[in-house]
Design an enzyme around this catalytic site. Structure first.
Site, PDB file in Angstrom:
ATOM      1  N   CYS A 311      33.927  30.889  41.178  1.00 39.90           N
ATOM      2  CA  CYS A 311      33.167  32.006  40.564  1.00 39.90           C
ATOM      3  C   CYS A 311      34.156  33.172  39.937  1.00 39.90           C
ATOM      4  CB  CYS A 311      32.220  32.127  41.518  1.00 39.90           C
ATOM      5  SG  CYS A 311      33.197  32.765  43.288  1.00 39.90           S
ATOM      6  N   HIS A 743      32.277  35.580  47.240  1.00 37.53           N
ATOM      7  CA  HIS A 743      31.453  34.968  45.878  1.00 37.53           C
ATOM      8  C   HIS A 743      31.360  36.251  44.955  1.00 37.53           C
ATOM      9  CE1 HIS A 743      29.172  32.669  43.647  1.00 37.53           C
ATOM     10  NE2 HIS A 743      28.172  33.381  43.445  1.00 37.53           N
TER      11      HIS A 743
END
Length: 787
Positions: A311, A743
């Site tokens: 990510c 994340h």
């Protein structure tokens, strides 16, 4: 009629080392799921699209490889009454590709135009079978994503244990320095029990096991609650600062009265907690009333698939390709054949492929594989492009980005800028990273004689330290921090400070006042916000809201005025360089770092690398550069210091390394430039030479000239024209306690019809943002556009 090209010279079987590109085209993201399918070369296993772009035919003509197998895949329609399982590392569904898809194979000759070569031919059948059974290129990357390779180390192999004794085993006892009785680590050398670091999910810890290691020098510990009867356990070497494997764990535990066969696992392992943490660090995809955010589709609204902790890459790519310079350079499609005969290994080709994929809108459509039911949104999100080739290429040879672990998004951005700026830019639009470059000017003024010195350096980003001020917390609630105005961070970044230097003009030791301001401004200003603190010797990222205006704001007050008529310049250095140190570490920050146990050499290097302002930023740098080969090499504090260009020139002129390259048949001007571009790293220089075959290199005279060409280009970076108004254009946000976990997502300002709105890019999910508050709290990297 029979094809004359069906011969052994046009057929090969892939070995384990070969990459087989049988999922998507190496030049665009057309894939086996498209109607025309994908043509895979039967000689070199390149994948080329078989549709209107003709990349398979272009490859065939360039390499003289006529035979291909066309692979076309269609989704089986399967009724599903329950919600789909979420993929995890610990529980992978047994459903195979054959259960989900029907696959059609056809062998073709692109030279003859024959579309149905007999596949019963022994040589053809054997080659096709080998290609279809080989691991695909992306599957090799996925294997890395789901595996963590752990090894032993010298501290385990040479472990000398204290005399045997019995410790409280299954009941765990408690930490020797506090009352915690979970998350306990047993020192395999002396038998001490100490609590570990605080863990995600409320697991307590005061880092007393780490403190014991620092005090005693004992490096190896095992987490008691993770031990299984089969001999698996979390083993950590504090000396290496790495998770390890102990092949003699049973023997080492028996020394403390712990018998493996009698143990039961009572706590989650480090791997299990890491997976659980990463699965939970998700940005909200719903509105406040619980409704799913509406998916978006179209040009510039294409998602990227998460390859397993990728990510950080996806977020950076979305922000880069939103920049006009990247859209101009890489947004024109990939219709022409690449210069490289191996497009999967050519950086420019892969940059064009990503640009076409993200910007064209060609692939931005709902995932047709999703069966809409009460468990899914009315409109499914995208499947997302899979940037496996690009990730492999930019990570090749890099200690961090070649792995499948989560990495720091800002460090990746810096790595990409370096790679792209060195790439061959044959387009008239040139280097797209140039729009990010500008000049910072430093002003030094002696506090004694008041004479000044100005110097400037080219940069492509700035670091700002975010002040951390805790607010009164309610009982049982996590602490919150005072929101900070972005202007306050800029004021701190450009504020004057006093540094300890001896004046070469008057000999005063009072020091100098130092201040840095912008000499020029870029078209796109990249800002990295540092929000770090230390808890129990562990760097922790703090989520502090930084308030940035939505409207354009001026940076005019931060432009340097340069030398004023009444100012007298300091003379050029006439005394020995050692009398005038170029760098004096911040004494307060240095003391804090040394108190944490870092060697002075490393502390000085970290402070120098992070602007000499803050111990937290320096400590974060240290944790990210522990494995640097020169981490213990002292800084050169003499004179004004050797510039990066000078160091590169010295590396390029190293006669020993030049002789080594010449012995490989790689000498001459190209070898000089290769060493300069790689700072003297011989292995990287060899790689550079093979990836820049058309580069003529440069002579020793050019290298020895001291990089005058570099200085000239630096003066052309950015603009000092006023007014200088900037507006926030995109943000990379991060959720998690460390930049190497959690994340990353991107928020980008986009025009949607007649309105401007923020758009969330959460890997493959692209949606309009209703509430932008979340991005303000978790912002990590800002991209400001000059307007």
């Amino acid at each position: 009629m029979a094809c004359p090209h069906v011969a052994a010279s046009n057929l090969s079987k892939p070995t384990y080392a070969d990459s087989v590109y049988r999922e998507d085209c190496t030049q665009c993201f057309d894939s086996i799921d498209d109607r025309a399918g994908l043509d895979v070369c039967l000689k070199c296993f390149n994948g080329g699209c078989a549709g209107d772009r003709n990349h398979a035919k272009l490859h065939s003509a360039a390499r003289k490889h006529p035979l291909v197998v066309n692979i076309r895949r269609t989704r089986k329609q399967v009724a599903r009454d329950e919600p789909p399982l979420k993929m995890t590392k610990l529980a992978i569904a047994a459903e195979t590709e054959a259960d989900r898809y029907d696959t059609t194979l056809t062998v073709k000759c692109l030279d003859c135009g024959i579309d149905n070569i007999d596949m019963t031919d022994t040589a053809i059948a054997s080659t096709v079978e080998s290609i279809m059974s080989a691991n695909t290129f992306s599957r090799k990357e996925e294997v890395k994503a789901w595996e963590q390779e752990l090894t032993s180390c010298e501290h385990i192999l040479t472990l000398q244990q204290y005399p045997p004794r019995q410790i409280e085993s299954q009941n765990l006892g408690h930490c020797s320095k506090c009352e915690l009785n979970e998350n306990l680590w047993l020192c395999l050398q002396c038998g001490n029990l100490g609590c570990g670091r605080a863990q995600f999910g409320g697991v307590g810890g005061n880092s007393h096991a780490l403190a014991h290691s620092k005090e005693s020098g004992h490096g190896v510990a095992v987490k008691l609650g993770s031990i299984t009867p089969e001999g698996n356990a979390d083993v950590y070497c504090y000396s290496c600062d790495e998770e390890r494997v102990d092949e003699d764990l049973g023997t080492h535990l028996a020394n403390w009265g712990i018998i493996l066969s009698e143990r039961q696992k009572t706590e989650k392992s480090l791997t299990e907690m890491q997976i659980e943490q990463n699965l939970r660090w998700e940005f909200s995809m719903t509105t406040e009333d619980g409704k799913e955010l509406t998916p978006l589709f179209g040009p510039g609204l294409t998602g990227l698939k998460n390859l397993g902790n990728s990510c950080y890459l996806n977020s950076i790519l979305q922000c880069l390709y939103d920049m006009p310079s990247f859209q101009q350079r890489y947004g024109g499609g990939v219709e022409s054949p690449p210069d490289s005969l191996n497009p999967a290994e050519d950086l420019e080709t892969q940059l064009l492929k990503v640009g076409d994929g993200l910007l064209s809108g060609r692939y931005s459509k709902p995932d047709s594989d999703v069966i809409v039911s009460e468990h899914t949104p009315e409109t499914p999100h995208q499947k997302g492009l899979q940037p496996s080739m690009f990730k492999h290429l930019i990570g090749r040879g890099h200690a961090e980005f070649s792995t499948m672990n989560q990495q720091d998004a800002f460090e990746l951005l810096q790595h990409l800028i370096k790679l792209i700026s060195r790439s061959n830019h044959q387009s008239s639009s040139g280097d797209p990273t140039q729009s990010m470059r500008f000049l910072m000017e430093q002003r030094l003024q002696c506090l004694g004689c008041k004479k000044v010195r100005y110097s400037s350096v080219e940069q492509d980003s700035i670091f700002i330290d975010v002040p951390l001020e805790k607010l009164p917390a309610e009982e049982g609630q996590s602490p919150k921090y005072r929101p900070v105005e972005f202007k306050e961070c800029l004021d701190r970044f450009t504020a004057p400070e006093v540094v300890e230097l001896t004046c070469s003009a008057c000999g005063s030791k009072e020091g100098f006042q130092k201040r840095q301001l912008f000499k020029t401004f870029p078209e796109v200003l990249v800002v990295n916000a540092r929000k770090m603190t230390v808890e129990n010797w562990v760097p922790i990222k703090i989520d502090v809201p930084v308030l940035v205006p939505d409207e354009p704001f001026p940076l005019d007050p931060y432009l340097s005025k340069g030398q004023q008529p009444e100012e007298e310049l300091l003379p050029e250095e006439a005394s020995p360089a050692s009398n005038v140190p170029a760098f004096a570490p911040n004494p307060e920050a240095l003391a804090m770092l040394e108190a944490m146990g870092f060697p002075r050499v490393r502390c000085e290097k970290a402070l120098h690398a992070t602007g000499n302002s803050d111990a937290n930023a320096a400590m974060e740098w240290l944790f990210g550069h522990m494995d640097d080969p020169d981490i213990d090499t002292p800084l050169d504090l003499g004179g004004s210091g050797a510039s990066t260009e000078s160091a590169a020139a010295a590396a390029a002129a190293d006669p020993v390394k030049l002789a080594q390259l010449e012995s490989m048949g790689l000498g001459g001007p190209r070898a000089i430039k290769a060493l300069k571009e790689t700072n003297g790293d011989l292995d990287r220089a060899v790689e550079w030479l093979f990836s820049h075959l058309d580069d003529p290199g440069e002579s020793e005279e050019t290298v020895n000239a001291g990089g005058e060409g570099e200085n000239k280009s630096a003066t052309e970076s950015g603009s000092s024209t006023l007014p200088a108004n900037f507006q926030l254009q995109s943000i990379v946000c991060h959720k998690g306690t460390s930049i190497h976990t959690g994340h990353y997502v991107a928020f980008i300002r986009k025009r949607l019809g007649d309105e401007i709105s923020w758009v969330l890019f959460n890997d493959e999910k692209v949606a309009k943002v209703v509430d932008a508050n979340e991005m303000k709290q978790f912002a990590y990297i800002y991209f400001f556009k000059r307007v």
